[in-house]
Write a protein that holds these residues in place. Structure first.
Motif, PDB file in Angstrom:
ATOM      1  N   PRO A 127     -36.169  34.031  88.705  1.00 52.14           N
ATOM      2  CA  PRO A 127     -36.965  35.035  89.385  1.00 52.14           C
ATOM      3  C   PRO A 127     -36.789  36.414  88.800  1.00 52.14           C
ATOM      4  O   PRO A 127     -37.380  37.370  89.259  1.00 52.14           O
ATOM      5  N   THR A 139     -35.851  29.052  83.992  1.00 56.22           N
ATOM      6  CA  THR A 139     -36.456  29.175  85.304  1.00 56.22           C
ATOM      7  C   THR A 139     -35.701  30.260  86.044  1.00 56.22           C
ATOM      8  O   THR A 139     -34.513  30.126  86.314  1.00 56.22           O
ATOM      9  N   GLU A 164     -45.045  32.797  85.360  1.00 56.21           N
ATOM     10  CA  GLU A 164     -44.810  31.956  86.540  1.00 56.21           C
ATOM     11  C   GLU A 164     -45.449  30.600  86.338  1.00 56.21           C
ATOM     12  O   GLU A 164     -46.591  30.490  85.870  1.00 56.21           O
ATOM     13  N   GLU A 165     -44.720  29.549  86.672  1.00 53.37           N
ATOM     14  CA  GLU A 165     -45.227  28.185  86.555  1.00 53.37           C
ATOM     15  C   GLU A 165     -44.697  27.364  87.724  1.00 53.37           C
ATOM     16  O   GLU A 165     -43.490  27.355  87.977  1.00 53.37           O
ATOM     17  N   ASP A 166     -45.601  26.720  88.420  1.00 58.00           N
ATOM     18  CA  ASP A 166     -45.224  25.902  89.585  1.00 58.00           C
ATOM     19  C   ASP A 166     -44.407  26.698  90.594  1.00 58.00           C
ATOM     20  O   ASP A 166     -43.420  26.207  91.159  1.00 58.00           O
ATOM     21  N   GLY A 167     -44.802  27.956  90.781  1.00 58.95           N
ATOM     22  CA  GLY A 167     -44.139  28.799  91.767  1.00 58.95           C
ATOM     23  C   GLY A 167     -42.802  29.360  91.338  1.00 58.95           C
ATOM     24  O   GLY A 167     -42.106  29.987  92.141  1.00 58.95           O
ATOM     25  N   GLN A 168     -42.407  29.135  90.086  1.00 59.03           N
ATOM     26  CA  GLN A 168     -41.128  29.645  89.596  1.00 59.03           C
ATOM     27  C   GLN A 168     -41.334  30.563  88.400  1.00 59.03           C
ATOM     28  O   GLN A 168     -42.199  30.318  87.559  1.00 59.03           O
ATOM     29  N   GLU A 169     -40.519  31.612  88.342  1.00 59.70           N
ATOM     30  CA  GLU A 169     -40.563  32.521  87.206  1.00 59.70           C
ATOM     31  C   GLU A 169     -39.742  31.960  86.064  1.00 59.70           C
ATOM     32  O   GLU A 169     -38.628  31.483  86.268  1.00 59.70           O
ATOM     33  N   LYS A 170     -40.291  32.026  84.853  1.00 59.00           N
ATOM     34  CA  LYS A 170     -39.578  31.571  83.664  1.00 59.00           C
ATOM     35  C   LYS A 170     -39.553  32.682  82.630  1.00 59.00           C
ATOM     36  O   LYS A 170     -40.504  33.436  82.494  1.00 59.00           O
TER      37      LYS A 170
END
Length: 414
Positions: free
Chosen positions: A36, A34, A275-281
């Motif tokens: 940015p 996880t 991006e998943e659930d507002g987070q960059e992975k």
């Protein structure tokens, strides 16, 4: 004309917001991160090094470094010409670490397997086991192929068959196939596919055009060619490639990947960011299963082995002269022959025969050769891919610059 280097987009800007320690630890554990952004590369690791015993080639070092300056994670370059052989690398082998990519590390070479596949078929043509202009249906009757589709059409991408990884209707409407992009591919990247499964999916869709009336690059053609090779020889595709090309040329770092998911030996890592659930992975995708591209993109190789192959092919060591000439005869639409792109670099540079390759994400490769095989360029690139293709959008510009440097002795203008 004065030339300029591409605008430098440093690793610090591209990979800007994650601490090195946290990212490296997570990637070593093989987990999604996880984040940015990603850690910056050690600048001391970005200078290419000439192959042992070879002279420094600053012009090649500069063109190699340009990939890293544009945001790619790592690059391996090998050049063979009248000055000898030069090998260099730039960037990092793995995010969060300072080690450079090995100059002869293994990588997913993708569609560079297509000229290998085509070479095996043309060897079988030379032996009288396959006829180039015969209907493929005559060899593979159970598939229900259009009898107008010939072996030549498969190799030249003029069959009109649907591309099983997704294709477009004539009106531009996208018709999905097996996902080879984005999160859908990421979640299924270890799935195994059988070649016949891929071909039958393609045959379940309407043809894109009448056989022989157009040209469109399609992986289905080469997966179908794999089945043709197996039918004509009674052996597996991987066995035939090993027996006819890899073993005679001593290409010990090359293999048909099949269901293998791990690159052997030292290698650089590719990544995918989403991006998943507002987070960059960010996910390390150096492990993947390329049976999705059987016969069309499932190659593991090294820059040294690709140099050996493309030099031997164009040097006339793998095919009779007549069939090599057929292979290098381009269709006017794409400049694609039978498994090779034919590229005219202009009056000062001449013609090169080449093919590039990229599995779904994170890796790219290309090989170029002069007509006699005496001058070659082989390259592997890794990057952090994403829906917008990340730095890969600059890929062709950087490739062109390096090709011009090697085959014209000068760089292209920006």
């Amino acid at each position: 004309m004065r030339t300029q280097s591409p605008p430098a987009i440093t690793q610090t800007k591209v990979l800007r917001r994650v601490t090195v320690t946290a990212l490296a630890a997570a990637l070593l554990a093989g987990t999604a991160v996880t984040a940015p952004g990603m850690a910056a590369a050690d600048s001391s690791a970005a200078t290419p090094k000439a192959a042992t015993g070879q002279q420094d080639r600053p012009e090649l070092q500069k063109a190699t470094q340009a990939f890293v300056d544009a945001g790619f994670a790592g690059v391996q370059v090998r050049v063979h010409d009248k000055q000898g052989e030069w090998a260099g690398s730039a960037g990092v082998r793995k995010l969060g670490q300072s080690a450079k990519p090995p100059t002869n590390g293994s990588f997913w070479a993708g569609s560079i397997i297509k000229p290998v596949t085509a070479t095996v078929v043309l060897q079988l043509v030379a032996e009288g086991k396959i006829r180039l202009d015969a209907p493929v249906a005559g060899y593979l009757p159970k598939l229900g192929l259009d009898r107008r589709i010939t072996v030549r059409m498969l190799l030249q991408h003029t069959s009109g068959l649907f591309n099983y990884t997704g294709d477009f209707d004539p009106d531009g409407t996208y018709v999905p196939g097996i996902s080879a992009a984005g999160k859908a591919w990421l979640d299924n990247r270890f799935r195994s596919y059988r070649p016949e499964e891929l071909v039958r999916l393609a045959l379940s869709k309407p043809a894109r055009f009448e056989p022989g009336t157009d040209q469109k690059y399609t992986n289905t053609n080469y997966t179908l060619t794999l089945l043709l090779i197996e039918k004509a020889t009674g052996r597996s595709y991987a066995e035939e490639v090993q027996r006819r090309i890899l073993r005679p040329l001593k290409m010990r770092g090359t293999m048909v990947a099949g269901n293998r998911t791990q690159l052997p030996g030292p290698h650089a890592h590719g990544y995918y960011r989403y991006e998943e659930d507002g987070q960059e992975k960010v996910v390390d995708i150096s492990r993947q299963n390329l049976s999705l591209l059987a016969g069309a993109g499932d190659l593991i190789s090294t820059t040294q082995d690709l140099t050996t192959f493309i030099s031997a092919l164009n040097g006339g060591k793998l095919l009779p002269a007549k069939l090599l000439a057929e292979m290098r005869k381009p269709h006017p639409k794409m400049g694609y022959g039978l498994g090779l792109f034919v590229q005219d670099l202009g009056p000062d540079c001449g013609t090169v025969y080449q093919h590039n390759g990229s599995p779904p994400h994170g890796y790219g490769a290309f090989m170029h050769s002069s007509p006699d095989g005496s001058k070659t360029l082989t390259v592997s690139v890794t990057w952090v891919d994403e829906a917008t293709r990340g730095p890969a959008k600059n890929y062709q510009k950087l490739v062109d610059r390096l090709v011009k440097e090697v085959f014209c002795g000068r760089q292209t203008a920006d």
